[in-house]
Design a protein around this motif. Structure first.
Motif, short mmCIF file in Angstrom:
data_model
loop_
_atom_site.label_atom_id
_atom_site.label_comp_id
_atom_site.label_asym_id
_atom_site.label_seq_id
_atom_site.Cartn_x
_atom_site.Cartn_y
_atom_site.Cartn_z
N GLN A 1 0.87 -1.18 0.00
CA GLN A 1 0.00 0.00 0.00
C GLN A 1 0.91 1.23 0.00
O GLN A 1 1.67 1.42 0.94
CB GLN A 1 -0.86 -0.05 1.26
N VAL B 1 4.29 0.40 0.82
CA VAL B 1 4.54 -0.11 2.17
C VAL B 1 4.00 -1.54 2.29
O VAL B 1 2.85 -1.80 1.93
CB VAL B 1 3.85 0.78 3.23
N GLY B 2 4.82 -2.45 2.76
CA GLY B 2 4.39 -3.83 2.96
C GLY B 2 3.40 -3.91 4.12
O GLY B 2 3.69 -3.47 5.22
N MET B 3 2.20 -4.44 3.84
CA MET B 3 1.15 -4.54 4.86
C MET B 3 0.75 -6.01 5.04
O MET B 3 0.85 -6.79 4.09
CB MET B 3 -0.08 -3.74 4.43
#
Lengths: 190, 180
Positions: free
Chosen positions: A43, A46-48
């Motif tokens: 996202q 950014v790794g979520m």
């Protein structure tokens, strides 16, 4: 041949020599409290990560009878935990899972093949929001006595299922690729 | 020997950061209560990237200030007034460090890592912890209210110096008044 290569070869040769003695065990009962279904995506770069808290698995796996191996899973989509209550509410909505109309995601296997060693490919149909797509999960099976763990993963493209429509259809904020990971603990027996 | 002027660099950093901080404050204020949407996710990311930039700039600014002493306060100021002026500036510097730091920690605790311009991951200093994330959100908000109050006091003091005391405290910070 190094020792590391000799040992699996010996095990394989031994296993092949006694096909009716070894591996005559079928894993059927999945322990929900010791299993996990998680997902990961990007996202805004950014790794979520998140998970589904409720899912039911039907499994029938005997490594000696792969042709008969079967797996199916039903996931309660409203049990999603994205890490924020606001996002949990959002993804239940029409543009995402539309859980009022489509409460569950379903996977039904069509075939299991060996990838060598304790790795297998589980192929099947995944149905979410009324749309079905073929998926194949590479799965590692670790057997220990009466227990077997199945650790696998595959990538789904959310657009294939209409997960995140309208303003969310742009992959610039939430990426199209969603990695699904499962960890299942099954015990042998009827 | 005491300087009579700010350096051009100090003036540039002052106004650059003033504009950036006011802009970022307004963005943060606007975005906080937006309903979830792709726009909100973008604004949060941009806010974080800008916050990281300000956090980097404040180190440069503090370094510059340590190496280049600012001009003295005017002689007409009473000791108490001088103390309040210095305390106000110290508070501004403290907040310029503390606010981005609280935002960084809040992001980590909320489980949304800060990735600078979507490319460079900033390490998470805290594990994901919802209660701590909510607490840090309140801290970030509270520190910003304190910053807003301090900046208003700072600007009011500058105007008082200019219009009531009629000294050069405001004008010496204006562009083109710097020492090159």
């Amino acid at each position: 041949m190094t020792i590391k290569k000799i040992i699996p070869t010996l095990i394989a040769v031994t296993a092949l020599s006694f096909p009716f003695v070894s591996q005559a065990v079928e894993f059927k009962t999945v322990q929900a409290d010791k299993s996990a279904l998680t997902f990961a995506y990007k996202q805004m770069g950014v790794g979520m990560e998140g998970k589904f808290k409720k899912f039911a698995v039907q499994l029938s796996f005997d490594p000696a009878k792969l042709a008969a191996a079967k797996a199916s899973m039903e996931v309660d989509l409203a049990s999603i935990d994205t890490g924020s209550a606001e996002a949990d509410d959002e993804v239940a909505g029409k543009q995402w899972f539309n859980t009022k109309v489509f409460p569950a995601a379903r996977f039904v296997s069509s075939g299991v093949k060996s990838l060598g060693g304790n790795r297998y490919e589980v192929a099947g149909q995944l149905t979410i929001k009324g749309r079905s797509q073929p998926v194949a999960a590479t799965t590692t099976v670790t057997m220990q006595g009466n227990n077997a763990t199945f650790d696998g993963a595959f990538v789904l493209k959310r657009a294939d299922f209409g997960i995140g429509e309208g303003p969310w259809a742009d992959f610039g904020t939430v990426a199209n690729e969603i990695q699904i990971k499962f960890h299942l603990l099954a015990t042998s027996g009827k | 020997m005491q300087n009579k002027q700010y350096t051009a660099t100090a003036i540039a950093l002052h106004w650059l950061m003033a504009a950036a901080i006011i802009g970022l404050f307004a963005l943060g204020f606007y975005m906080a209560d937006l309903p979830l949407s792709p726009t909100k996710l973008k604004l949060f990311s941009w806010h974080k990237w800008a916050g990281v930039t300000i956090f980097l700039l404040v180190f440069i600014r503090l370094g510059w200030r340590i190496g280049h002493r600012p001009p003295a306060l005017p002689d007409h100021m009473a000791q108490l007034e001088q103390f309040v002026a210095h305390a106000g500036h110290a508070m501004l510097y403290l907040l310029m460090f503390a606010i981005p730091l609280s935002g960084w920690l809040m992001s980590s605790a909320k489980g949304v890592q800060t990735v600078y311009f979507g490319q460079f991951p900033i390490p998470d200093l805290l594990q994901k912890d919802k209660a701590l994330g909510d607490l840090l959100e309140t801290v970030h908000w509270g520190l910003n209210l304190l910053l807003a109050a301090t900046v208003l006091g700072h600007a009011a003091a500058a105007l008082k110096h200019h219009f009531i005391n009629r000294d050069d405290v405001l004008t010496r910070m204006l562009p083109h008044h710097g020492k090159h």
